[in-house]
Design an enzyme around this catalytic site. Sequence first.
Site, PDB file in Angstrom:
ATOM      1  N   HIS A 202       0.065  -1.644   8.358  1.00 45.43           N
ATOM      2  CA  HIS A 202       0.689  -1.004   6.897  1.00 45.43           C
ATOM      3  C   HIS A 202       1.601  -2.097   6.682  1.00 45.43           C
ATOM      4  O   HIS A 202       2.337  -2.806   7.673  1.00 45.43           O
ATOM      5  CB  HIS A 202       1.183   0.059   7.153  1.00 45.43           C
ATOM      6  CG  HIS A 202       1.750   0.681   5.874  1.00 45.43           C
ATOM      7  ND1 HIS A 202       2.868   0.531   5.292  1.00 45.43           N
ATOM      8  CD2 HIS A 202       1.177   1.650   5.201  1.00 45.43           C
ATOM      9  CE1 HIS A 202       2.955   1.184   4.290  1.00 45.43           C
ATOM     10  NE2 HIS A 202       1.920   1.989   4.022  1.00 45.43           N
TER      11      HIS A 202
ATOM     12  N   GLU B 247       4.636  -2.095   5.322  1.00 43.84           N
ATOM     13  CA  GLU B 247       6.169  -1.658   5.525  1.00 43.84           C
ATOM     14  C   GLU B 247       6.083  -2.005   6.893  1.00 43.84           C
ATOM     15  O   GLU B 247       7.216  -2.475   7.376  1.00 43.84           O
ATOM     16  CB  GLU B 247       6.101  -0.094   5.463  1.00 43.84           C
ATOM     17  CG  GLU B 247       7.654   0.106   5.430  1.00 43.84           C
ATOM     18  CD  GLU B 247       7.948   1.741   5.404  1.00 43.84           C
ATOM     19  OE1 GLU B 247       7.381   2.281   4.409  1.00 43.84           O
ATOM     20  OE2 GLU B 247       8.915   2.147   6.110  1.00 43.84           O
TER      21      GLU B 247
ATOM     22  N   THR C 199       8.559   4.757   6.756  1.00 44.25           N
ATOM     23  CA  THR C 199       9.070   5.939   5.965  1.00 44.25           C
ATOM     24  C   THR C 199       8.327   7.011   5.526  1.00 44.25           C
ATOM     25  O   THR C 199       8.663   8.113   5.366  1.00 44.25           O
ATOM     26  CB  THR C 199       9.777   5.416   4.761  1.00 44.25           C
ATOM     27  OG1 THR C 199       8.877   4.448   3.941  1.00 44.25           O
ATOM     28  CG2 THR C 199      10.823   4.226   5.185  1.00 44.25           C
TER      29      THR C 199
ATOM     30  N   SER D 181       3.551   7.554  -4.803  1.00 42.92           N
ATOM     31  CA  SER D 181       3.318   6.530  -5.642  1.00 42.92           C
ATOM     32  C   SER D 181       2.246   6.736  -7.052  1.00 42.92           C
ATOM     33  O   SER D 181       1.721   5.929  -7.501  1.00 42.92           O
ATOM     34  CB  SER D 181       2.709   5.365  -4.898  1.00 42.92           C
ATOM     35  OG  SER D 181       1.484   5.846  -4.157  1.00 42.92           O
TER      36      SER D 181
HETATM   37  O1  0K2 Z   1       2.887   5.619   1.341  1.00 43.85           O
HETATM   38  P1  0K2 Z   1       2.897   4.263   1.528  1.00 43.85           P
HETATM   39  O2  0K2 Z   1       3.920   3.554   2.304  1.00 43.85           O
HETATM   40  O3  0K2 Z   1       1.415   3.909   1.905  1.00 43.85           O
HETATM   41  O4  0K2 Z   1       3.061   3.676  -0.034  1.00 43.85           O
HETATM   42  P2  0K2 Z   1       2.866   3.977  -1.428  1.00 43.85           P
HETATM   43  O5  0K2 Z   1       1.836   4.958  -1.542  1.00 43.85           O
HETATM   44  O6  0K2 Z   1       2.847   2.698  -2.328  1.00 43.85           O
HETATM   45  O7  0K2 Z   1       4.264   5.021  -1.672  1.00 43.85           O
HETATM   46  C1  0K2 Z   1       5.380   4.473  -1.911  1.00 43.85           C
HETATM   47  C2  0K2 Z   1       6.384   4.282  -0.633  1.00 43.85           C
HETATM   48  C3  0K2 Z   1       6.566   2.864  -0.499  1.00 43.85           C
HETATM   49  C4  0K2 Z   1       7.619   2.536   0.560  1.00 43.85           C
HETATM   50  O8  0K2 Z   1       7.899   3.297   1.221  1.00 43.85           O
HETATM   51 FE1  SF4 Z   2       8.853   4.837   0.219  1.00 43.72          FE
HETATM   52 FE2  SF4 Z   2       9.708   6.043  -1.895  1.00 43.72          FE
HETATM   53 FE3  SF4 Z   2      10.529   6.921   0.528  1.00 43.72          FE
HETATM   54 FE4  SF4 Z   2      11.669   4.811  -0.862  1.00 43.72          FE
HETATM   55  S1  SF4 Z   2      11.934   6.922  -1.408  1.00 43.72           S
HETATM   56  S2  SF4 Z   2      11.077   5.031   1.326  1.00 43.72           S
HETATM   57  S3  SF4 Z   2       9.573   4.054  -1.682  1.00 43.72           S
HETATM   58  S4  SF4 Z   2       8.546   7.074  -0.327  1.00 43.72           S
END
Ligand code: 0K2
Ligand code: SF4
Length: 315
Positions: A126, A128, A166, A269
């Site tokens: 991933h 992150e 996260t 997202s």
């Molecule tokens: O849940 P994911 O980390 O895969 O990412 P997204 O679906 O793009 O959601 C936003 C979280 C981004 C970072 O924490």
């Molecule tokens: Fe990811 Fe959104 Fe949480 Fe930030 S606030 S860590 S973008 S899920």
Amino acid sequence: MSKRILLAKPRGYCAGVDRAVEAVEQALEQHGPPVYVRKQIVHNRHVVETLSERGAIFVDETDEAPPGALVVFSAHGVSPAVRDQARGRELRTIDATCPLVTKVHQEAKRFAREDYDILLVGHRGHEEVEGTAGEAPAHIQLVETADDVAAVTVRDPEKVVWLSQTTLSVDETMETVRALRERFPTLQNPPSDDICYATQNRQVAVKAMAPQCDLVLVVGSRNSSNSVRLVEVALSAGAGAAHLIDFAREIDDAWLDGVQTIGLTSGASVPEVLVRGVIDYLAERGWEDVEEINTAEETLTFSLPRELRPNRAVR
Ligand code: 0K2
Ligand code: SF4
């Protein structure tokens, strides 16, 4: 009982996603296309397709952008090596990393400086996790599940801390941490929750509605960790069935057979317009009654990346 929809709240955009998407929109507005984006700005098909139509070019690595180009780093964060690479190619960069991801990077740097072994709970591959681990590769090892714990080796069992991605399942992560703590009783916790408020709140809301639902629909993309977790949470909290869909058109009518109560939510997202699309689709099939299940109020917002604030030059 009649057909009804339970609509989870909070759902959809979190503060970090809102800021990251707005950053690309503002970059397009202030600088004009093309604006390059390293990786998907957020893990959502609709968002990426819409921004692409407006002139964003999504690339896997910064070396795909021509010298001098403007590149946005995604909400999931980047390792120092990626920043160096961009600097080396004289790219202009805008950092849309969520401040809550940056917070985890700071923790990783601090514990590495203090020479801890850092056990990073997260999903291999991933973005992150790659960004966070890249802050201190010599000190960080990845732990994906409780099953990995037996294989962990550390230099000093008295000097170990766990951090996390996260967007994990809170319950699964706690299980992994329990297993880690059995091996390392003095294991330190992160200074504050690494699983962010938005991830936690969306899971709490799904748990509250799932036991009443014959079916839970989660709007979100396959590569969205937090969205996929919502499907798992729904199932383990007692939903009759649960499916992840990018768009209403992906609903298989067979899923609706014999179903009365449908739970509906969306990942962090996911733009609300896609949830509206599902509500309209279901209304045409008899689910006209929508009741919101509200488990938290969210008020957090983040200001735009500093490179996009007035009177700043992007370099
Ligand atoms: O849940 P994911 O980390 O895969 O990412 P997204 O679906 O793009 O959601 C936003 C979280 C981004 C970072 O924490
Ligand atoms: Fe990811 Fe959104 Fe949480 Fe930030 S606030 S860590 S973008 S899920």
